[in-house]
Design a protein around this motif. Sequence first.
Motif, PDB file in Angstrom:
ATOM      1  N   ALA A  95      -4.633 -15.860  -2.498  1.00 35.50           N
ATOM      2  CA  ALA A  95      -4.234 -15.549  -4.128  1.00 35.50           C
ATOM      3  C   ALA A  95      -2.823 -16.433  -4.140  1.00 35.50           C
ATOM      4  CB  ALA A  95      -4.059 -14.135  -4.063  1.00 35.50           C
ATOM      5  N   ASP A  96      -2.841 -16.708  -5.426  1.00 34.98           N
ATOM      6  CA  ASP A  96      -1.424 -17.352  -5.614  1.00 34.98           C
ATOM      7  C   ASP A  96      -0.275 -16.310  -5.609  1.00 34.98           C
ATOM      8  OD1 ASP A  96      -3.052 -19.662  -6.371  1.00 34.98           O
ATOM      9  OD2 ASP A  96      -3.384 -18.999  -8.486  1.00 34.98           O
ATOM     10  N   LEU A  97      -0.719 -14.805  -6.056  1.00 35.94           N
ATOM     11  CA  LEU A  97       0.364 -13.829  -6.100  1.00 35.94           C
ATOM     12  C   LEU A  97      -0.162 -12.812  -4.999  1.00 35.94           C
ATOM     13  CD1 LEU A  97       1.324 -13.467  -9.794  1.00 35.94           C
ATOM     14  CD2 LEU A  97       2.651 -14.717  -7.760  1.00 35.94           C
ATOM     15  N   VAL A  98       0.501 -12.542  -3.900  1.00 35.92           N
ATOM     16  CA  VAL A  98       0.038 -11.410  -3.027  1.00 35.92           C
ATOM     17  C   VAL A  98       1.122 -10.195  -3.305  1.00 35.92           C
ATOM     18  CG1 VAL A  98      -0.645 -10.445  -0.820  1.00 35.92           C
ATOM     19  CG2 VAL A  98      -1.240 -12.785  -1.460  1.00 35.92           C
ATOM     20  N   TYR A  99       0.543  -8.936  -3.521  1.00 36.62           N
ATOM     21  CA  TYR A  99       1.660  -7.738  -3.608  1.00 36.62           C
ATOM     22  C   TYR A  99       1.253  -6.895  -2.504  1.00 36.62           C
ATOM     23  CZ  TYR A  99       2.425  -9.264  -8.552  1.00 36.62           C
ATOM     24  OH  TYR A  99       2.587 -10.057  -9.715  1.00 36.62           O
ATOM     25  N   THR A 100       2.227  -6.578  -1.814  1.00 39.72           N
ATOM     26  CA  THR A 100       1.998  -5.869  -0.795  1.00 39.72           C
ATOM     27  C   THR A 100       3.432  -4.619  -0.644  1.00 39.72           C
ATOM     28  OG1 THR A 100       1.286  -5.226   1.476  1.00 39.72           O
ATOM     29  CG2 THR A 100       2.648  -6.976   1.158  1.00 39.72           C
ATOM     30  N   ILE A 101       3.368  -3.760   0.257  1.00 36.72           N
ATOM     31  CA  ILE A 101       4.418  -3.159   0.662  1.00 36.72           C
ATOM     32  C   ILE A 101       4.803  -3.310   2.045  1.00 36.72           C
ATOM     33  CG2 ILE A 101       5.586  -0.793   1.038  1.00 36.72           C
ATOM     34  CD1 ILE A 101       3.927   0.129  -1.642  1.00 36.72           C
ATOM     35  N   VAL A 102       5.925  -4.014   2.527  1.00 33.63           N
ATOM     36  CA  VAL A 102       6.153  -4.522   3.696  1.00 33.63           C
ATOM     37  C   VAL A 102       6.818  -3.362   4.645  1.00 33.63           C
ATOM     38  CG1 VAL A 102       7.008  -6.342   5.019  1.00 33.63           C
ATOM     39  CG2 VAL A 102       6.148  -6.844   2.727  1.00 33.63           C
ATOM     40  N   ASN A 103       6.226  -3.182   5.803  1.00 35.23           N
ATOM     41  CA  ASN A 103       6.824  -2.390   6.822  1.00 35.23           C
ATOM     42  C   ASN A 103       5.844  -2.625   7.968  1.00 35.23           C
ATOM     43  OD1 ASN A 103       4.694  -0.897   5.421  1.00 35.23           O
ATOM     44  ND2 ASN A 103       5.556   0.778   6.859  1.00 35.23           N
ATOM     45  N   SER A 104       6.177  -1.972   9.189  1.00 33.91           N
ATOM     46  CA  SER A 104       5.144  -2.132  10.174  1.00 33.91           C
ATOM     47  C   SER A 104       4.009  -1.084   9.872  1.00 33.91           C
ATOM     48  CB  SER A 104       5.960  -1.682  11.634  1.00 33.91           C
ATOM     49  OG  SER A 104       6.085  -0.067  11.432  1.00 33.91           O
ATOM     50  N   HIS A 105       2.947  -0.901  10.839  1.00 37.95           N
ATOM     51  CA  HIS A 105       1.952  -0.072  10.432  1.00 37.95           C
ATOM     52  C   HIS A 105       2.419   1.612  10.513  1.00 37.95           C
ATOM     53  CE1 HIS A 105       1.073  -0.108  14.699  1.00 37.95           C
ATOM     54  NE2 HIS A 105       0.375   1.008  14.471  1.00 37.95           N
ATOM     55  N   PHE A 106       3.486   1.701  11.123  1.00 37.70           N
ATOM     56  CA  PHE A 106       4.120   3.368  11.339  1.00 37.70           C
ATOM     57  C   PHE A 106       4.918   3.447  10.087  1.00 37.70           C
ATOM     58  CE2 PHE A 106       3.724   1.371  15.601  1.00 37.70           C
ATOM     59  CZ  PHE A 106       2.957   2.510  16.287  1.00 37.70           C
ATOM     60  N   SER A 107       4.506   4.495   9.553  1.00 40.56           N
ATOM     61  CA  SER A 107       5.425   5.034   8.470  1.00 40.56           C
ATOM     62  C   SER A 107       6.724   5.364   8.684  1.00 40.56           C
ATOM     63  CB  SER A 107       4.501   6.108   7.596  1.00 40.56           C
ATOM     64  OG  SER A 107       3.165   5.795   7.390  1.00 40.56           O
ATOM     65  N   GLY A 108       7.667   5.009   7.903  1.00 39.23           N
ATOM     66  CA  GLY A 108       9.084   5.414   8.017  1.00 39.23           C
ATOM     67  C   GLY A 108       9.739   6.122   7.039  1.00 39.23           C
ATOM     68  N   PRO A 109      11.031   6.547   7.261  1.00 38.49           N
ATOM     69  CA  PRO A 109      11.405   7.174   6.211  1.00 38.49           C
ATOM     70  C   PRO A 109      11.921   6.492   4.807  1.00 38.49           C
ATOM     71  CG  PRO A 109      12.990   6.817   7.948  1.00 38.49           C
ATOM     72  CD  PRO A 109      11.692   6.372   8.454  1.00 38.49           C
ATOM     73  N   ILE A 110      12.149   5.347   5.119  1.00 35.96           N
ATOM     74  CA  ILE A 110      12.348   4.688   3.654  1.00 35.96           C
ATOM     75  C   ILE A 110      11.301   4.441   2.625  1.00 35.96           C
ATOM     76  CG2 ILE A 110      13.296   2.579   2.709  1.00 35.96           C
ATOM     77  CD1 ILE A 110      14.962   2.256   5.316  1.00 35.96           C
ATOM     78  N   GLU A 111      10.261   3.615   3.134  1.00 40.83           N
ATOM     79  CA  GLU A 111       9.169   3.671   2.212  1.00 40.83           C
ATOM     80  C   GLU A 111       8.181   4.919   2.274  1.00 40.83           C
ATOM     81  OE1 GLU A 111       7.125   3.188   6.209  1.00 40.83           O
ATOM     82  OE2 GLU A 111       8.909   2.385   5.117  1.00 40.83           O
ATOM     83  N   GLY A 112       8.177   5.852   3.433  1.00 35.37           N
ATOM     84  CA  GLY A 112       7.593   6.970   3.330  1.00 35.37           C
ATOM     85  C   GLY A 112       7.857   8.121   2.225  1.00 35.37           C
ATOM     86  N   ASP A 113       9.224   8.089   2.003  1.00 30.01           N
ATOM     87  CA  ASP A 113       9.703   9.213   0.986  1.00 30.01           C
ATOM     88  C   ASP A 113       9.386   8.700  -0.507  1.00 30.01           C
ATOM     89  OD1 ASP A 113      11.609  11.229   0.219  1.00 30.01           O
ATOM     90  OD2 ASP A 113      12.819   9.713  -0.700  1.00 30.01           O
ATOM     91  N   ALA A 114       9.382   7.583  -0.853  1.00 30.55           N
ATOM     92  CA  ALA A 114       8.769   7.274  -2.185  1.00 30.55           C
ATOM     93  C   ALA A 114       7.385   7.374  -2.376  1.00 30.55           C
ATOM     94  CB  ALA A 114       9.346   5.899  -2.731  1.00 30.55           C
ATOM     95  N   SER A 115       6.550   6.732  -1.553  1.00 31.41           N
ATOM     96  CA  SER A 115       5.253   6.722  -1.326  1.00 31.41           C
ATOM     97  C   SER A 115       4.476   8.080  -1.428  1.00 31.41           C
ATOM     98  CB  SER A 115       4.602   5.791  -0.572  1.00 31.41           C
ATOM     99  OG  SER A 115       5.089   5.890   0.714  1.00 31.41           O
ATOM    100  N   TYR A 116       5.056   8.699  -0.524  1.00 34.74           N
ATOM    101  CA  TYR A 116       4.828   9.999  -0.266  1.00 34.74           C
ATOM    102  C   TYR A 116       4.914  10.995  -1.568  1.00 34.74           C
ATOM    103  CZ  TYR A 116       3.673   9.299   4.501  1.00 34.74           C
ATOM    104  OH  TYR A 116       3.187   8.714   5.688  1.00 34.74           O
ATOM    105  N   ARG A 117       6.197  10.960  -2.114  1.00 33.95           N
ATOM    106  CA  ARG A 117       6.132  11.749  -3.228  1.00 33.95           C
ATOM    107  C   ARG A 117       5.156  11.130  -4.382  1.00 33.95           C
ATOM    108  NH1 ARG A 117      12.421  10.763  -4.398  1.00 33.95           N
ATOM    109  NH2 ARG A 117      11.788   8.762  -3.546  1.00 33.95           N
ATOM    110  N   LEU A 118       4.710  10.126  -4.449  1.00 32.49           N
ATOM    111  CA  LEU A 118       3.697   9.587  -5.385  1.00 32.49           C
ATOM    112  C   LEU A 118       2.308  10.218  -4.981  1.00 32.49           C
ATOM    113  CD1 LEU A 118       4.452   5.872  -6.349  1.00 32.49           C
ATOM    114  CD2 LEU A 118       4.366   7.602  -7.860  1.00 32.49           C
ATOM    115  N   ALA A 119       2.160  10.159  -3.639  1.00 34.20           N
ATOM    116  CA  ALA A 119       0.786  10.884  -3.213  1.00 34.20           C
ATOM    117  C   ALA A 119       0.728  12.435  -3.553  1.00 34.20           C
ATOM    118  CB  ALA A 119       0.777  10.756  -1.773  1.00 34.20           C
ATOM    119  N   ARG A 120       1.996  13.059  -3.330  1.00 38.46           N
ATOM    120  CA  ARG A 120       1.808  14.406  -3.718  1.00 38.46           C
ATOM    121  C   ARG A 120       1.652  14.541  -5.181  1.00 38.46           C
ATOM    122  NH1 ARG A 120       5.743  14.749   0.661  1.00 38.46           N
ATOM    123  NH2 ARG A 120       7.563  14.453  -0.827  1.00 38.46           N
ATOM    124  N   ALA A 121       2.308  13.707  -6.056  1.00 39.18           N
ATOM    125  CA  ALA A 121       2.234  13.952  -7.396  1.00 39.18           C
ATOM    126  C   ALA A 121       0.751  13.643  -7.986  1.00 39.18           C
ATOM    127  CB  ALA A 121       2.905  12.645  -8.153  1.00 39.18           C
TER     128      ALA A 121
END
Length: 188
Positions: A95-121
């Motif tokens: 793709a000319d543009l690739v969007y992703t959320i970068v981290n290891s495949h283990f969920s961590g507290p930084i990306e987990g906090d915001a992404s888990y709030r969206l999942a709960r919502a």
Amino acid sequence: ARWPPEPCRSRRLIHKRAVGTVTNVYPTAIGHFVPEQLPKLLMLNASLPDDVPILVPDCAVARRYLDPLIASGLFPKSRIWFQRLSALTGATISADLVYTIVNSHFSGPIEGDASYRLARAAFGAATPLPMGERTHVLVIKRQHGKARAVDNSAAMIGAIEAAVAAAKDVRATKLRVLEWKPDKELRE
């Protein structure tokens, strides 16, 4: 002509102007899709331009969680680009543009906090269930004897039950610990 002309020695190239992806290890396994991919998928959906599709493995687990979101209108049908992994064998997606959320495949507290709030919502009730009405702690059982299986699940459940019994909040003592193993269809 595209560079490189034969990416990864692929037999076929699928090119998109833009694509989002959250795919990681074991993308069709419920124990990876739900806690790792689904929250990130919700986050990408909330932040990407409307015309950017998000690549998602087409499998029972993804369909179980995404079909209701598509039916409800949270995800437009054009947003999710379902692809069977077997259909992508020998292919490279570029793709000319690739969007992703970068981290290891283990969920961590930084990306987990915001992404888990969206999942709960997206999946949660409009208001949280009061503690006094909660009845279960769910432990998802890993298949015994496989890589990364939990061999001490009885001890783990015992420890959770002891913590619930010792809780200072008497409402927590009503909780029952249930061990659940995904249906075969969700493990494929």
